[in-house]
Each structure stands twice: as C-alpha cells, then as structure tokens.
Design an enzyme around this catalytic site. Structure first.
Site, short mmCIF file in Angstrom:
data_model
loop_
_atom_site.label_atom_id
_atom_site.label_comp_id
_atom_site.label_asym_id
_atom_site.label_seq_id
_atom_site.Cartn_x
_atom_site.Cartn_y
_atom_site.Cartn_z
N GLU A 110 0.84 -1.20 0.00
CA GLU A 110 0.00 0.00 0.00
C GLU A 110 0.87 1.24 0.00
OE1 GLU A 110 -2.46 -0.29 3.48
OE2 GLU A 110 -3.44 -2.11 2.78
N LYS A 112 2.11 4.60 1.56
CA LYS A 112 2.13 5.13 2.92
C LYS A 112 1.82 6.62 2.81
CE LYS A 112 4.75 5.12 7.21
NZ LYS A 112 4.39 6.49 7.55
N CYS A 416 50.74 10.97 8.24
CA CYS A 416 49.95 10.17 9.17
C CYS A 416 49.97 10.83 10.54
CB CYS A 416 50.55 8.76 9.24
SG CYS A 416 49.82 7.77 10.56
S1 IVH Z 1 -0.92 0.37 8.70
C1 IVH Z 1 -1.29 -1.85 12.62
N1 IVH Z 1 -1.13 1.40 6.31
O1 IVH Z 1 1.89 5.28 8.94
C2 IVH Z 1 -1.45 -1.02 11.41
N2 IVH Z 1 -0.36 2.83 8.05
O2 IVH Z 1 4.24 4.68 10.72
C3 IVH Z 1 -0.40 0.01 11.27
N3 IVH Z 1 0.12 5.12 7.34
O3 IVH Z 1 0.32 5.43 12.06
C4 IVH Z 1 -0.66 1.05 10.25
N4 IVH Z 1 -0.46 4.85 5.24
O4 IVH Z 1 -0.62 6.87 10.19
C5 IVH Z 1 -0.79 1.64 7.59
N5 IVH Z 1 -1.39 2.17 4.15
C6 IVH Z 1 -1.06 2.40 5.41
C7 IVH Z 1 -0.62 3.67 5.85
C8 IVH Z 1 -0.26 3.83 7.19
C9 IVH Z 1 -0.01 5.72 6.16
C10 IVH Z 1 0.61 5.78 8.57
C11 IVH Z 1 -0.27 5.61 9.76
C12 IVH Z 1 0.59 4.95 10.80
C13 IVH Z 1 1.96 5.30 10.33
C14 IVH Z 1 2.95 4.24 10.82
#
Ligand code: IVH
Length: 700
Positions: A110, A112, A416
């Site tokens: 996915e 991020k 050195c």
């Molecule tokens: S999964 C247990 N999926 O990244 C599930 N997080 O560093 C954990 N985030 O707090 C999160 N896109 O705010 C997940 N596709 C995505 C995400 C995502 C952005 C953010 C989210 C999380 C942070 C973790």
C-alpha cells in the site's frame, strides 16, 4: 410529505451524492441541484432543530462553537509500523517472513500516505467518534472536525460496530492553493492537514478540503474474514475510500488478478517476482501522484499468519514500512580528524554537535574519504543535515549553512597523524604506508582478536592498547608467546583483577583450536573475508600449504575459476598471501599451533586420485542429486572445483542434459567423464581404501 420524511429523504440523497463525489470520485448530480437540496435540508433543520441527526450531511459544514478535543481511550491498540529505508531491506523482510511461516503467503503493498493518522469509531453504522492517534492508547476526540471531511462516511451501509484506521490528507494542488493565501504558510500538506484537524472551530476545518483513505478495519464481531483484501473490500462496500493504488502479490500473477477482482479492488496484481519492479514503479510514480506519500507499506495478507506473527509493543510483525527518506536532523561540524585503520587506510571523521536521531545520540560521523568531503564542500563549522541511512549508519547529507569562520573545504593532512609517515593515495583513499605504524599494528591485533575472527574474549581494543603501549605485545605472534602474568604489575589487572588475567590466558589457549577458516579470515587479507574464505575452502583449497603453493605459482586463474570469486579478488588474495608480513604471520601462527587445515568430518581420508586436477561438473546425475554431491566426491579425493571449462580444466564430469560446456570441453580437448566412468573411478578408489583397511587391520 411531512417535514420529517422530507428531511430523511434529503439526507439520504445528499449522503449518496457526497459519497459518489468524494469517495468514488464521480458526480451523479449537478452542482446546482446538489446545492438546492442541501439548502432545503439546512432550512428544515434550522426550523426543526430536533430532526438534525449526527449523521446529517449538513454536519460537513462544521460549526462555530469552540471544541477542546477531550482525551479519549482507544478501544483498539493504535500501533505504528516498523521501518526500512531501502528496497533491499524490504525484499529481505518479505523473504524472511515467507521463510518463517508454514502457510503460503500473499502480500499487499500500500502507499504510505503522508498525512494525519485517525481512528474512526462507528456504532451501529453511525460515526460516533473520530480520535487522533495520540500515544497509541489515548488520543484526542476531533469528531466535529473530521465530520467535515466528505470522504468520511457519517453512516455506513450496514449497522456495524467497527473501528477504522485511516490517513487524513490534503491533495498537493489544494495545499498550493490554500497555502498561497496564508499569512504563515505551512511547510508541507501534512502539516496543513494536521493543523486543520486541530482547528477549534469545525467551520474553519470545513474550509480545507481534506481527504481520507482507510487501510485497516477492526470489527467488534468476527466477520469470518481470512485476509486483508477481504477487509479492504468490505470497508469499500461500507462506504469508505480505499487507496486505489494498492498492489497484491501471490504465487502467480493470474491468481493475484483473480483474487483482487473477486474483492472488487482496484490495483496492480503480480507474482512475488514482480515485487522489486513494483517498488521501483511506485518510487517513480510518486512525484506525479495528486497527494504526498512518504513510503510504502508491505503487509502480510493472511490474517491467520498475522495472528501467528503478532505484535511488539510498537508495531505489528506482519507489516513493514519502506520510508523513502531516511530521517534527518540538523547539526554542526565541530571538528574533522582522521582515523588510521589496520590496513593503513585513512578515514576522515566528523565530530559533530551531539544530536539525537531516530532514538540514538550521534557524536561522530564517517566522511569516508577526500572525494566525499569535496562533493559536499564540507568545512569545519558548517551546519549540516545528517541522516541515518538504513536506520543504522549516520551520514552527512548536505551543507545547510556555510560556517562564518572563513573555513574552506576540509583537506586531508599530508602525513599520518600517528607515525608521521607521508600519506600515499590509492584509488579514492589515502593510506599510511608504514606497516609498523602503531595505529595499524593495534588495528591488526584488534581485528585478529575480534568476533568473527579468532573471537578471543577479553582482548578488546582497550586491552590491546594497554598491551601495545606497555611494549608487551607488538605483533599477533607475540599474543601466543606473551606471559600474561606480567600484567599483574599493571593497574587494573593485579589483585582481585587477577581473574581477568586467568580468563585471558584461557581465551588465548582456546583460540588455538579455532577452526581453520576463521584463522584464514583473521589474517586480514583484503577481500579474503568469511565469504571468500568459504568459497575457496569449499573449492578444495582447504589447507594453508595448498594456498601458499597457489600463491607461489601466482595462480590467480585457479581462484577466479571459483564461482563467486572475481579476478580482482583473486589477485588481491594471491598478493596478500605473497606479502612478507602475511608469510611471517602464518609461520608465527603455525608455531603457535593454530589450525592450518580445514577440519574434515567426512569420514576417512580417501586416496587422493584427483590431486592437482581441476574439475567442472555439469548436467544432472542419477547418483548425485544435487550435483554438488559429485563435486564433494571429487574434493574428498584431492580435486578442485572450477565453474567453467577452460584449456586448463582437467576433466568435465557431464551428466544428462549437459549443454555448452560439453562443446567447450571438446573444443579445448578437455577430458569428458560420464557418470558411469566417474562411478568406476571413485569406486576403485573406495575399493583401494577398503583393501588398505584389510591389509592393515586395526588401523581404524
Ligand atoms: S498500517 C497496525 N497502512 O503510517 C497497522 N499505516 O508509521 C499500522 N500510514 O500510524 C498502520 N499509510 O498513520 C498503515 N497504508 C497504510 C498507511 C499507514 C499511512 C501511517 C499511519 C501509521 C503510520 C505508521
């Protein structure tokens, strides 16, 4: 129709129109018609405030009442993600996860999203609360503000109790437009989104067209889901916006396609082999996305495996984030000095103003060599951005502000700093050419004693320093002749510390039994580390004398014929073995009783019928599967392995399906041996071995 029924009807229509526009991205009604219906509902609610429901589409406009975001406890743990900073780390994580689980896995990749993390709580299908992540257990209630986000459904298509995690974000184009009007502009869309969610008046939040994608759902009752894509699929059906740019990978592309289609999800489908290319594509496409992403998230799709892998306190073990940029911090270069390594290599080190970065305190950063410093145009006193690449090694990324002390780009000293010998340049690096330079001697001693080499406990760099500076041990050989009792006279070693001396003596004694391969590595020959040593020993050069003999003959070809050893490495190994210092060291170690031969556990020593011969093995065999078993038989009888056929190759053992190597062997006149012949050859040597045993009963 009475006003209540009309209000319900308007609510239903407007909810549908909002969802179509903000979640699915298509308008199913004209703006004018929408506005007309919206105003009609607003008016009805104004006249009869009691009919206004919490999920009314008019709630999106927010209110002018001030809210103070009370703290609320999450009913699900709101965890973060473990991070990686390179695609190779991600691929390694996927491989490791697949290896550690018995079930056949699939993975979802996915985007991020770089926004603001939110948890939406629904009761009987109605949005009851929107809570910030906070510390993971307690967050702030920002419901009124989140309700202004059109893509957040106020009522779901089913009356379920559910918690949903998602990321609130602002499209880049909206950010540019809004930021341009602000007195104090924000640095990026994420900051503006976060600021908007925390506005006191929801009517102000409503002015910023925030969006949301959701990525995890937690039902209060089991839904019988078996995988993540089913969850995403259901979230979509319930009325949520799910990122359309996800990818799904399983055994074959066909299966991935089918499963994604079955879940009615958009996205890319592929086999495991397609993962590296997908990561590259995401990285390339990033700049053209309408919103900011700061990485990718890889998630195990199978929920049973997720349960099995579980969680740490902070993150699930079934997911990992690939962050595009390593975390950065700003600091100042206080000084630059140089370190002299065991090979004489000079490494400039930046001493920086102490800084915290990703949970550790950083004081020193390597600057590698003069070229690296030149590229950065780095000078003492400069303010710099530093990062932790791969989340481990700190690096100077760029100069943010030049110093005002008049310092120009730092230059390597001419001599050195330890022994004052004039430095020489080899490739990109400077070297101290003095083999007896105290820094080099101490470096070699430390390397020899360290883990991964001889692993002599108690002889760390500090103790080595003491041994050297007091004139006790000045070479590796002396480690084995030194009387450690002499240390008793030194502070910190005598008295009750006598134990320390005893354990050092024991560690030295034990080290005499260190396996041959570790002894070879501990010689410290450039490019002759653990991997190369294993390759060379496995190819039959498993004895110091065989190796020295090879070096005497300058037979680099024999080494470069080994799969995994290139020509450059072969030359460096041979040069190393021929150097005077290594010859002296080897003799010292031999005298000290260290192992000079690879330990064999393959039964009795066989007659060395293939001694001095180089063998190449190709094709497949009935009696040797995998074919490395045939090579083992050759090596047990003194032969060595080559990966390709050359004029110098002694024999080609050809099984069925042997291809181009046969042609080469014919061309070069190399003897071709069939499996049958080979069996006869090794059979006869085995027979001889048995004969011998019979002749000399009691020998074994
Ligand atoms: S999964 C247990 N999926 O990244 C599930 N997080 O560093 C954990 N985030 O707090 C999160 N896109 O705010 C997940 N596709 C995505 C995400 C995502 C952005 C953010 C989210 C999380 C942070 C973790």
């Amino acid at each position: 129709m009475d006003y209540l029924s009309r209000a319900r009807e308007l609510s239903k229509l407007l909810t549908e129109y909002q969802r179509a526009y903000y979640v699915t991205g298509r308008a199913i009604v004209s703006d004018m018609e929408y506005d007309r219906l919206f105003d009609e509902l607003l008016l009805l609610e104004k006249e009869h405030p009691e009919i206004r429901t919490p999920d009314s589409p008019t709630q999106r406009v927010g209110s002018d009442l001030s809210s103070d975001f009370p703290e609320v406890r999450h009913s699900i743990p709101v965890l973060s993600l473990d991070k990686a900073y390179s695609d190779s780390e991600i691929l390694a994580w996927i491989r490791k996860t697949m290896k550690n689980t018995e079930q056949e896995l699939s993975f979802v990749l996915e985007e991020k999203l770089d926004g603001f993390s939110i948890v939406l709580y629904y009761e009987k299908g109605v949005l009851s609360r929107a809570v910030t992540r906070g510390n993971g257990s307690v967050g702030n209630d920002v419901t009124a503000n989140v309700k202004t986000i059109y893509a957040v459904p106020l009522r779901l298509t089913e009356p379920v109790d559910i918690a949903v995690r998602g990321e609130v974000f602002l499209k880049k184009s909206e950010f540019e437009r809004i930021n341009a009007t602000l007195m104090e502009p924000y640095a990026n869309p994420r900051n503006l989104a976060a600021g908007t969610i925390r506005r006191n008046k929801s009517s102000e939040t409503a002015q910023v067209p925030l969006s949301i994608y959701v990525y995890e759902g937690f039902w209060s009752e089991s839904q019988g889901f078996t995988d993540h894509i089913q969850i995403l699929s259901r979230l979509k059906a319930l009325g949520f916006a799910v990122d359309p740019h996800l990818s799904f990978f399983c055994r074959t592309q066909e299966e991935a396609k089918r499963r994604l289609e079955e879940a009615s999800l958009e996205g890319r489908a592929g086999s495991f082999d397609d993962i590296p290319a997908a990561i590259v594509d995401y990285t390339k496409a990033r700049a053209d996305l309408p919103y900011e992403i700061d990485g990718l998230v890889v998630k195990v799709n199978e929920l049973s495996t997720r349960d099995e892998l579980g969680y740490t306190e902070h993150h699930p073990r079934w997911a990992i984030a690939y962050k595009f940029e390593a975390p950065q911090a700003q600091t100042q270069i206080m000084d630059i000095d140089v370190q002299v390594g065991r090979t004489g290599r000079i490494t400039p080190m930046a001493r920086i103003r102490e800084t915290q970065l990703s949970g550790s305190t950083i004081r020193n950063i390597t600057l590698h060599n003069q070229d690296y410093v030149n590229e950065l145009e780095l000078a003492i006193g400069d303010t710099v951005a530093i990062s932790k690449r791969g989340d481990v090694i700190p690096a100077v990324e760029s100069v943010i502000e030049k110093n005002d002390l008049g310092n120009t780009t730092w230059k390597m000293p001419k001599t050195c700093p330890v022994c004052k010998a004039e430095l020489v340049v080899r490739g990109a690096h400077h070297f101290c050419p003095n083999h007896d330079c105290p820094a080099q001697v101490k470096g070699r001693l430390s390397f020899f004693c360290a883990k991964g080499q001889m692993d002599i406990e108690g002889l760390g760099p500090k103790t080595i320093e003491t041994l050297y500076e007091n004139g006790f041990v000045r070479s590796i050989g002396e480690l084995y002749s030194f009387d450690f009792n002499r240390l008793k006279a030194l502070e910190g070693f005598g008295g009750s510390e006598g134990k320390k001396i005893e354990s050092m003596k024991m560690a030295i004694e034990q080290s005499r039994k260190t396996p041959f391969r570790s002894v070879l590595v501990s010689l410290g020959i450039p490019e002759f580390g653990r991997k190369a040593v294993d390759l060379v020993c496995d190819a039959g050069y498993d004895d110091m004398d065989k190796l020295l003999d090879l070096a005497d003959r300058h037979d680099t070809e024999a080494l470069s014929a080994i799969h995994g050893i290139g020509e450059v490495t072969a030359n460096l190994i041979i040069d190393g073995l021929n150097s005077e210092e290594i010859r002296i060291l080897v003799e010292d170690l031999r005298k000290a009783g260290l192992r000079m031969q690879d330990e064999k556990d393959e039964g009795p020593v066989l007659e060395q019928i293939f001694k001095g011969q180089s063998w190449c093995v190709t094709g497949s065999f009935e009696n040797f599967n995998p074919r490395s078993k045939a090579m083992d038989e050759i090596k047990r009888r003194g032969g060595t392995e080559v990966s390709g056929v050359s004029r110098k190759t002694s024999c080609l053992l050809a099984g069925s399906g042997a291809g181009s190597k046969m042609e080469k062997a014919r061309e070069f006149g190399v003897r071709i041996v069939t499996e049958e012949e080979f069996l006869r050859m090794i059979g006869s040597s085995e027979a001889k071995e048995e004969d011998k045993a019979e002749e000399q009963p009691g020998l074994f």
